[in-house]
Design a protein around this motif. Sequence first.
Motif, mmCIF file in Angstrom:
data_model
loop_
_atom_site.group_PDB
_atom_site.id
_atom_site.type_symbol
_atom_site.label_atom_id
_atom_site.label_comp_id
_atom_site.label_asym_id
_atom_site.label_seq_id
_atom_site.Cartn_x
_atom_site.Cartn_y
_atom_site.Cartn_z
ATOM 1 N N VAL A 22 -21.207 21.784 -10.910
ATOM 2 C CA VAL A 22 -20.427 21.393 -9.734
ATOM 3 C C VAL A 22 -20.229 22.604 -8.831
ATOM 4 C CG1 VAL A 22 -18.177 20.567 -8.941
ATOM 5 C CG2 VAL A 22 -19.283 19.465 -10.873
ATOM 6 N N THR A 23 -19.910 23.754 -9.420
ATOM 7 C CA THR A 23 -19.730 24.978 -8.642
ATOM 8 C C THR A 23 -21.024 25.353 -7.938
ATOM 9 O OG1 THR A 23 -18.140 25.733 -10.270
ATOM 10 C CG2 THR A 23 -18.996 27.381 -8.757
ATOM 11 N N ARG A 24 -22.123 25.201 -8.623
ATOM 12 C CA ARG A 24 -23.425 25.510 -8.033
ATOM 13 C C ARG A 24 -23.716 24.587 -6.847
ATOM 14 N NH1 ARG A 24 -28.921 25.751 -11.580
ATOM 15 N NH2 ARG A 24 -30.274 26.343 -9.898
ATOM 16 N N PHE A 25 -23.388 23.303 -6.998
ATOM 17 C CA PHE A 25 -23.583 22.339 -5.921
ATOM 18 C C PHE A 25 -22.704 22.679 -4.725
ATOM 19 C CE2 PHE A 25 -22.922 18.328 -3.714
ATOM 20 C CZ PHE A 25 -24.215 17.834 -3.639
ATOM 21 N N VAL A 26 -21.444 23.008 -5.008
ATOM 22 C CA VAL A 26 -20.490 23.339 -3.934
ATOM 23 C C VAL A 26 -20.933 24.601 -3.205
ATOM 24 C CG1 VAL A 26 -18.118 24.128 -3.519
ATOM 25 C CG2 VAL A 26 -18.538 22.102 -4.899
ATOM 26 N N ASN A 27 -21.498 25.574 -3.926
ATOM 27 C CA ASN A 27 -21.988 26.790 -3.282
ATOM 28 C C ASN A 27 -23.111 26.486 -2.294
ATOM 29 O OD1 ASN A 27 -20.159 28.358 -4.607
ATOM 30 N ND2 ASN A 27 -21.615 29.205 -6.065
ATOM 31 N N HIS A 28 -23.915 25.476 -2.551
ATOM 32 C CA HIS A 28 -24.954 25.074 -1.608
ATOM 33 C C HIS A 28 -24.370 24.258 -0.458
ATOM 34 C CE1 HIS A 28 -28.672 26.469 -3.473
ATOM 35 N NE2 HIS A 28 -28.074 26.245 -4.629
ATOM 36 N N LEU A 29 -23.229 23.654 -0.693
ATOM 37 C CA LEU A 29 -22.576 22.814 0.318
ATOM 38 C C LEU A 29 -21.787 23.638 1.330
ATOM 39 C CD1 LEU A 29 -22.239 19.735 0.787
ATOM 40 C CD2 LEU A 29 -20.187 19.837 -0.587
ATOM 41 N N LYS A 31 -20.459 25.901 4.255
ATOM 42 C CA LYS A 31 -20.861 26.311 5.598
ATOM 43 C C LYS A 31 -19.852 27.334 6.092
ATOM 44 C CE LYS A 31 -23.978 23.097 7.101
ATOM 45 N NZ LYS A 31 -24.270 22.015 7.920
ATOM 46 N N SER A 32 -20.311 28.410 6.640
ATOM 47 C CA SER A 32 -19.477 29.476 7.221
ATOM 48 C C SER A 32 -18.481 30.058 6.233
ATOM 49 C CB SER A 32 -18.742 28.959 8.454
ATOM 50 O OG SER A 32 -19.644 28.439 9.390
ATOM 51 N N GLY A 33 -18.816 30.081 4.962
ATOM 52 C CA GLY A 33 -17.968 30.709 3.958
ATOM 53 C C GLY A 33 -16.722 29.942 3.586
ATOM 54 N N LYS A 34 -16.632 28.659 3.925
ATOM 55 C CA LYS A 34 -15.430 27.868 3.647
ATOM 56 C C LYS A 34 -15.600 27.101 2.339
ATOM 57 C CE LYS A 34 -14.060 27.624 8.376
ATOM 58 N NZ LYS A 34 -13.340 26.870 9.372
ATOM 59 N N GLY A 36 -13.270 26.368 0.060
ATOM 60 C CA GLY A 36 -12.213 25.384 -0.159
ATOM 61 C C GLY A 36 -12.536 24.053 0.496
ATOM 62 N N LEU A 37 -13.079 24.113 1.700
ATOM 63 C CA LEU A 37 -13.473 22.891 2.399
ATOM 64 C C LEU A 37 -14.634 22.214 1.675
ATOM 65 C CD1 LEU A 37 -13.144 21.092 4.909
ATOM 66 C CD2 LEU A 37 -14.777 22.582 6.054
ATOM 67 N N ALA A 38 -15.562 23.005 1.148
ATOM 68 C CA ALA A 38 -16.701 22.436 0.412
ATOM 69 C C ALA A 38 -16.220 21.721 -0.853
ATOM 70 C CB ALA A 38 -17.701 23.523 0.065
ATOM 71 N N TYR A 39 -15.256 22.335 -1.576
ATOM 72 C CA TYR A 39 -14.680 21.666 -2.744
ATOM 73 C C TYR A 39 -13.976 20.376 -2.337
ATOM 74 C CZ TYR A 39 -15.419 25.047 -6.492
ATOM 75 O OH TYR A 39 -15.975 25.824 -7.469
ATOM 76 N N LYS A 40 -13.270 20.405 -1.221
ATOM 77 C CA LYS A 40 -12.560 19.218 -0.736
ATOM 78 C C LYS A 40 -13.538 18.080 -0.441
ATOM 79 C CE LYS A 40 -8.647 18.759 2.365
ATOM 80 N NZ LYS A 40 -8.023 19.334 3.556
ATOM 81 N N ILE A 41 -14.651 18.431 0.218
ATOM 82 C CA ILE A 41 -15.685 17.433 0.528
ATOM 83 C C ILE A 41 -16.254 16.849 -0.761
ATOM 84 C CG2 ILE A 41 -18.036 17.172 1.430
ATOM 85 C CD1 ILE A 41 -17.245 19.209 3.615
ATOM 86 N N PHE A 42 -16.558 17.717 -1.731
ATOM 87 C CA PHE A 42 -17.141 17.236 -2.987
ATOM 88 C C PHE A 42 -16.169 16.326 -3.740
ATOM 89 C CE2 PHE A 42 -18.064 17.571 -7.516
ATOM 90 C CZ PHE A 42 -19.381 17.161 -7.520
ATOM 91 N N TYR A 43 -14.907 16.747 -3.865
ATOM 92 C CA TYR A 43 -13.926 15.940 -4.605
ATOM 93 C C TYR A 43 -13.642 14.613 -3.895
ATOM 94 C CZ TYR A 43 -13.118 20.073 -7.486
ATOM 95 O OH TYR A 43 -13.270 21.145 -8.340
ATOM 96 N N ASN A 44 -13.616 14.620 -2.552
ATOM 97 C CA ASN A 44 -13.435 13.364 -1.822
ATOM 98 C C ASN A 44 -14.628 12.440 -2.021
ATOM 99 O OD1 ASN A 44 -10.913 13.988 -0.845
ATOM 100 N ND2 ASN A 44 -11.666 14.811 1.093
#
Length: 160
Positions: A22-29, A31-34, A36-44
């Motif tokens: 999941v962390t690896r996926f979020v790291n690819h997700l 944009k612009s170093g955000k 926390g926002l990437a984790y929010k998108i994934f969890y939503n």
Amino acid sequence: MRKIKKKIKKYQPDPKFNDSLVTRFVNHLIKSGKKGLAYKIFYNSMKKIDLIREKEKEEKSALDIWKEGLKNVTPHVEVRSRRMGGTNIQIPVPISNHSKITRAIKLLITCATARKEKTMANKLALEVWDAFREQGESIRRKENIHKMAEANKAFSHFRF
């Protein structure tokens, strides 16, 4: 030696599912170093997959559906160009396990971004659900990669 083996990076598990994939996926997700926002998108998107799962009466959890969709999208071979005698030849090459996962993650994210839904979480959830059911853009792109490799199977003895 010409080629130096890459060091495979170890990822910390994510806070909610305690899974390093999941962390690896979020790291690819990201944009612009955000992050926390990437984790929010994934969890939503996981919440939206849960809603779809309940509607479709699927027994698996949202994380299992995501992993199954990711597995369905992973390509096993790729085509690389090699110049021989003035022409470029497409040579099918098997992909390493680490690269397979990276390719699958990138395919899933790019196809989700291209969808015409409103939010990224919704786009990602629907793309993962389509990948789980083995349909959608990401599956079609994976099949195109495999078709290209199959069409150029005659050049497979020109390995890199």
